[in-house]
Structure formats: structure tokens, C-alpha cells
Design a protein around this motif. Structure first.
Motif, mmCIF file in Angstrom:
data_model
loop_
_atom_site.group_PDB
_atom_site.id
_atom_site.type_symbol
_atom_site.label_atom_id
_atom_site.label_comp_id
_atom_site.label_asym_id
_atom_site.label_seq_id
_atom_site.Cartn_x
_atom_site.Cartn_y
_atom_site.Cartn_z
ATOM 1 N N UNK A 125 0.707 -1.123 -0.018
ATOM 2 C CA UNK A 125 -0.007 -0.063 -0.233
ATOM 3 C C UNK A 125 1.003 1.042 0.051
ATOM 4 N N UNK A 126 1.837 1.348 0.836
ATOM 5 C CA UNK A 126 2.775 2.243 0.729
ATOM 6 C C UNK A 126 3.649 2.608 -0.388
ATOM 7 N N UNK A 127 3.619 1.402 -1.209
ATOM 8 C CA UNK A 127 4.285 1.518 -2.439
ATOM 9 C C UNK A 127 3.365 1.821 -3.690
ATOM 10 N N UNK A 128 2.339 2.317 -3.286
ATOM 11 C CA UNK A 128 1.203 2.664 -4.252
ATOM 12 C C UNK A 128 0.237 1.696 -4.668
ATOM 13 N N UNK A 129 0.407 0.337 -4.370
ATOM 14 C CA UNK A 129 -0.454 -0.614 -4.898
ATOM 15 C C UNK A 129 -2.090 -0.529 -4.559
ATOM 16 N N UNK A 130 -2.793 -0.959 -5.537
ATOM 17 C CA UNK A 130 -4.207 -0.759 -5.399
ATOM 18 C C UNK A 130 -4.503 -2.080 -4.319
ATOM 19 N N UNK A 131 -6.003 -2.214 -3.752
ATOM 20 C CA UNK A 131 -6.211 -2.978 -2.907
ATOM 21 C C UNK A 131 -5.899 -4.551 -3.263
ATOM 22 N N UNK A 132 -6.108 -4.752 -4.793
ATOM 23 C CA UNK A 132 -5.921 -6.341 -5.166
ATOM 24 C C UNK A 132 -4.367 -6.283 -5.145
ATOM 25 N N UNK A 133 -3.431 -5.462 -5.529
ATOM 26 C CA UNK A 133 -1.791 -5.294 -5.240
ATOM 27 C C UNK A 133 -1.647 -5.906 -3.846
ATOM 28 N N UNK A 134 -2.495 -5.152 -2.865
ATOM 29 C CA UNK A 134 -1.894 -5.522 -1.562
ATOM 30 C C UNK A 134 -2.395 -6.902 -1.242
ATOM 31 N N UNK A 135 -3.389 -7.191 -1.858
ATOM 32 C CA UNK A 135 -3.934 -8.679 -1.488
ATOM 33 C C UNK A 135 -2.969 -9.661 -2.023
ATOM 34 N N UNK A 136 -2.447 -9.465 -3.162
ATOM 35 C CA UNK A 136 -1.630 -10.290 -3.766
ATOM 36 C C UNK A 136 -0.187 -10.201 -3.240
ATOM 37 N N UNK A 137 0.307 -9.237 -2.626
ATOM 38 C CA UNK A 137 1.397 -9.187 -2.131
ATOM 39 C C UNK A 137 1.313 -9.915 -0.555
ATOM 40 N N UNK A 138 0.139 -9.917 0.124
ATOM 41 C CA UNK A 138 0.166 -10.487 1.150
ATOM 42 C C UNK A 138 -0.286 -11.994 1.046
ATOM 43 N N UNK A 333 5.871 -7.113 -2.141
ATOM 44 C CA UNK A 333 5.201 -5.901 -1.892
ATOM 45 C C UNK A 333 5.275 -5.056 -2.789
ATOM 46 N N UNK A 334 6.639 -4.987 -3.255
ATOM 47 C CA UNK A 334 7.081 -3.945 -4.396
ATOM 48 C C UNK A 334 6.554 -4.705 -5.822
ATOM 49 N N UNK A 335 6.761 -5.720 -6.164
ATOM 50 C CA UNK A 335 6.224 -6.677 -7.150
ATOM 51 C C UNK A 335 4.690 -6.977 -7.434
ATOM 52 N N UNK A 336 3.862 -6.743 -6.510
ATOM 53 C CA UNK A 336 2.571 -7.217 -6.843
ATOM 54 C C UNK A 336 1.813 -6.527 -7.748
ATOM 55 N N UNK A 337 1.828 -5.186 -7.424
ATOM 56 C CA UNK A 337 1.368 -4.489 -8.403
ATOM 57 C C UNK A 337 1.685 -4.356 -9.811
ATOM 58 N N UNK A 338 3.055 -4.181 -9.965
ATOM 59 C CA UNK A 338 3.699 -4.281 -11.339
ATOM 60 C C UNK A 338 3.362 -5.790 -11.932
ATOM 61 N N UNK A 339 3.163 -6.760 -11.346
ATOM 62 C CA UNK A 339 2.835 -7.952 -11.793
ATOM 63 C C UNK A 339 1.245 -7.958 -12.384
ATOM 64 N N UNK A 340 0.588 -7.633 -11.556
ATOM 65 C CA UNK A 340 -0.904 -7.336 -11.904
ATOM 66 C C UNK A 340 -0.928 -6.319 -13.211
#
Length: 508
Positions: A125-138, A333-340
Motif C-alpha cells: 500500500x505504501x508503494x502505491x498498490x491498489x487493494x488487489x495488489x495489496x492482497x497479492x502481496x499478502x 510488496x514491491x512486485x505485486x502491483x507491477x505483476x498485476x
């Protein structure tokens, strides 16, 4: 560096800086993934993973290290040859709360794993991920083999995992302009982690090296990082003093690990393949996206440099792959949103996660004991949680035919810990062992005959005037663990145990 961003980095000396707004990141973005979950979804993922670990934590039995921690907790000290004092103290506390319960003993590890999962989502979340990115990181953090394995067992690496994750979270906030008090928190976290595992020093050294190589170097011009370092040393000082007073035995343990003496040691050639396997091969794209994302960010690039440097250091020094475990929550955490963003197809994400679920079978005690050998081939530690009550009963059967007053000497702390844990009701005395911390807790008196478990036959041939084989240990379902086939022998010592004991003492 753009002036506005540089002002944010320099602002680490300003305790009034806003800690909540992320920098070095993109704002959370709406889109097809936005409606998937609501605010703070990582907490739901963390709670779900924690519940799974809790429900399975009582299966099989204690790990050999946990049996050792329980006995070390009865000999509380500021240090031991192979570890700092925090984990034995935690084992002592949990055994007081509810004795003889693996589930209770492992409760701190379960909570730690759940917290690490939540922190990965928070960092996303601090790295700018949307909620789905936060879920994927977790979720990716939660099904990472390191997190599952360390969350299942009480170990020094479990406390190291939470220490590294908390530190990377705090350092991320500092790089994003957080206030000076965060340095104080980081110093305390580092010091407490040092009381559980010395590897935290590598993280701090790697981060400083990353900042020196890639910036922002302004971070180190403030006095606060150095105040934090002094604070960490002060908190960890009792253990360092103990090690110094005893000749730094931890260094001997590290050299033994590098030689391959530990059951979970890895060769330098196998280090990287094992790292990829233990993290989870299907998760590689996610954390690689994270490494690249950090490497492209001028403010956060120091994390990517630190990861690469530490990878090289641990390969060259003969470390274990899990030494890097504490950096993967940040990488996920850093890769979740770029992956999505790059993949863009929910079915691909679902496939990656489904294909990663076998990690549950290889890290948690889900299979019956009769089917666990394939798991042990991948996860050595699984075998070391099986069969200790049976082991102790077989020792008791052999001991029953020996003269009264016979001592028991074991070749490792797991055997000794099992006898101390299960042997009392079976009529067994406390065990002696020359392995690690046990060596300092005493040796048999005088020239007392002993039932010796698993020691080197050549050593026994030189140490005993009468040496006879009494039998062998058989594990449940013939499980291929370290104790299966261990030889039990009768030994009448040639000299007093006081004279012989240095030959029976070993670290590793």
C-alpha cells in the motif's frame, strides 16, 4: 533526484514529517482490480493464514531444535554457544503458560508469520498498490515457503524474519520521508532481533552498503541512523558480551554451517536453486518484478542493491538460503502491483497462486506420517518433528536392562531434549550431551557407565573399555529422519567423564 523528492528524504531529521503519505511510489489506482477487496485486505489474508498454521501446529510433534530450546529455557543465560537468549526465553514462557503443548510453544511463530503477511500488504500500500495488489502481496508472502516453514516452528529464524520485515518496513517509511522517531524504533527492533539471531547485522550492513552505492546518501548524513545503531548495540550488548567472554563460539558454529555440518546446510552451487525452490518457483515473477521495481526507483534502489549484495555474501560465505527470507515480504510488496499491471488477466494470477499451493504440503504437517518421506526430501525439518516419543520409548526399553545408575549420553541436542522431555515417566534420568549448549550443562560423574546414543564408533572405541551394541532406533513408518537407524551402545568409560568430555563436545 528531483528537488521535492530530495526534500522528503532529507526530512528524516524532522520529527514533524508526515509518515502516512507514500513517496517513491505511484498512487493507488482504480481499475478492474479495484473492487475486488476493501480497505486493509492484508489483515484478512494474515488472519486466514494464521488460523491455518494454528490448526496444524500441533500435528507430528516437537522439532529437535524446539526440544533443545525447551531445555535451554531451563538454563536461562544471556547467551548460548549457538544462539542469543530470546528464543529459549520464549520457549520457557510458553511452557509455563501451557506445558507439553507444541501448539502453545509455536504460538509466537504463528503470530509472527501472520504479522509478516500483514506487513507485506502494508508495504504494498505504501508503494502505491491498489487493494488487489495489496492482497497479492499478502497472499504471495503467506504462501512463500520461508514464511510457512518459519511460521510453523519456533526457531531463531522466525524471530529473524519478523525483525527483518519490521526493519524493511521502517526503512521504507524513512526513505519516503518518515520522521526521526522511526530511526529510534528501528534501533530497538534491530537490538531485540539481535537477541534472537545475529543475522540482522547483515541486513543493516547490506542496507548501508546499498545506500552508499545507490543513494540516497543524504540519509546517512543525519545523526539519527548512527543513534539508532548505538541503540541497537546497547539492546543487544548482553549477548555480545556473553559471546566475547566465551571466545565467540557462534563463529565456530557459522564455520560448521559453511562446511555443511548442519542438516539444512546448502552447498554454494545449490544455494540459488534452493532459494528459488524454497521461496516458491511459481512466485519468482512476482518478486522479480519487485526487485526490478525497486531497482528503477532512485529513492528505493538501495533495497535492490542490498538484496544482491547479501545474496552474493551468503553464497560466498556458505550461508543457508533462508538467510535472505526477511527481504522477500518487501520484494513481494514491491512486485505485486507491477505483476498485476503487466499480466492483466485474473486467470493467470489465479494459476500462479494455485500452482504455489503445494508449498502448504511441503511446509505444514498435512500428510499422514506414512506418506511424509517425499516431503522430507524437500523439507529436511519435517522429518525432525516425527518420532521423538517413540525414540524415547526405545531408549527406555534398552535402559531397563542396564545396571541402576547408568548415565545417558547423546550425540546431539535433539536426542537429549527428547529424553529430558519424555523420559521422566519412563524411568530415564536426564541426558548428557556434548552438543552446543548441552555441553556446559554437565557430564556424567566419575567413571559412570553410560548408554550412549549415536556417537562416533571410533571415539567410543578410544573412550570405552567395554563397548557393546544394544540396538537401533526405528522411526515411525520407517520415516527417513536423522534418528532412524541410530545405534544404542553400552560404554564403560576408560577414564573419568571429566577427562573424556572435551572429546565429546562439538558445535554445529
Amino acid at each position: 533526484m528531483v528537488p521535492a523528492l530530495e526534500r522528503r528524504v532529507v526530512a528524516v531529521t524532522d520529527t514533524s514529517a508526515d509518515d502516512s503519505a507514500p513517496s517513491g511510489s505511484s498512487p493507488a489506482r482504480p481499475g478492474r482490480w479495484q473492487g475486488l477487496v476493501r480497505t486493509r485486505p492484508e489483515l484478512v489474508v494474515a488472519a486466514t493464514g494464521g488460523l491455518l498454521m494454528l490448526l496444524t501446529s500441533g500435528r507430528y510433534g516437537y522439532h529437535r531444535d524446539e526440544l533443545y530450546f525447551l531445555e535451554a529455557g531451563r538454563h536461562l543465560a544471556w547467551g548460548y554457544p549457538d544462539q542469543p537468549p530470546l528464543v529459549p526465553a520464549a520457549a520457557r514462557l510458553m511452557s509455563l503458560l501451557l506445558p507439553d503443548s507444541p501448539m502453545t510453544l509455536r504460538l509466537p511463530s504463528t503470530l509472527i508469520a501472520a504479522t509478516v503477511v500483514a506487513l507485506s500488504g502494508a508495504m504494498a500500500r505504501r508503494l502505491g498498490a491498489a487493494p488487489a495488489g495489496q492482497v497479492l502481496a499478502a497472499v504471495t508472502t503467506g504462501i512463500c515457503g520461508f514464511v510457512l516453514g518459519m511460521g510453523h516452528l519456533l526457531s531463531t529464524s522466525t524471530f529473524d524474519l519478523i525483525g527483518w520485515t519490521l526493519l524493511t518496513y521502517l526503512l521504507l517509511r524513512l526513505l519516503q520521508g518518515g520522521g526521526a522517531r522511526l530511526w529510534l524504533y528501528a534501533g530497538v527492533v534491530a537490538g531485540i532481533t539481535l537477541q534472537a539471531n545475529v543475522l540482522v547485522g547483515f541486513l543493516l550492513a547490506g542496507f548501508v552498503a546499498g545506500v552508499l552505492v545507490a543513494g540516497p546518501r543524504t540519509l546517512l548524513r543525519s545523526p539519527w541512523p548512527w543513534i539508532a545503531a548505538v541503540l541497537a548495540l546497547l539492546v543487544g550488548l548482553p549477548y555480545l558480551v556473553w559471546q566475547g567472554a566465551h571466545g565467540w563460539p557462534q563463529l565456530d558454529v557459522a564455520r560448521g554451517i559453511a562446511r555443511g555440518d548442519s542438516g539444512s546446510s546448502a552447498s554454494r552451487v545449490a544455494f540459488l536453486p534452493l532459494l528459488l525452490l524454497e521461496v516458491g518457483p511459481w512466485l519468482v515473477p512476482v518478486w522479480l518484478f519487485g526487485l526490478v521495481r525497486l531497482g528503477r526507483d532512485r529513492v528505493l534502489r538501495c533495497f535492490a542493491v542490498a538484496f544482491v549484495l547479501l545474496l552474493v555474501v551468503f553464497v560466498l560465505t556458505g550461508g543457508k538460503p533462508y538467510y535472505l527470507a526477511g527481504l522477500f515480504p518487501l520484494l513481494f510488496a514491491a512486485g505485486a502491483q507491477p505483476f498485476l499491471d503487466r499480466v492483466g488477466r485474473p486467470w493467470v494470477v489465479a494459476a500462479v497462486l494455485v500452482l504455489s499451493t503445494p508449498a502448504l504440503v511441503f511446509t505444514l504437517p498435512l500428510l499422514p506420517v506414512s506418506a511424509v518421506d517425499p516431503v522430507i526430501a524437500v523439507n529436511y525439518d519435517a522429518g525432525e518433528t516425527i518420532g521423538w516419543p517413540r525414540f524415547t520409548r526405545q531408549v527406555a526399553d534398552a535402559y531397563a536392562g542396564l545396571p541402576p545408575g547408568t548415565a545417558i549420553v547423546t550425540s546431539n541436542y535433539g536426542q537429549a531434549g527428547a529424553i529430558d522431555r519424555y523420559g521422566g515417566p519412563l524411568g530415564l534420568p536426564s541426558a548428557y550431551s556434548g552438543h552446543n549448549g548441552y555441553a556446559a550443562w554437565g557430564h556424567p560423574p566419575g567413571k559412570t557407565p553410560a548408554l550412549v546414543i549415536g556417537e562416533d564408533p571410533a571415539l567410543l572405541a578410544d573412550s570405552c573399555t567395554d563397548l557393546r551394541t544394544l540396538g537401533r532406533i526405528s522411526s515411525p513408518s520407517d520415516v527417513d529422519n536423522d534418528e532412524n537407524g541410530t545405534v544404542l551402545r553400552w560404554c564403560v568409560p576408560a577414564r573419568s567423564w571429566r577427562e573424556l568430555w572435551p572429546s565429546f563436545t562439538h558445535l554445529g
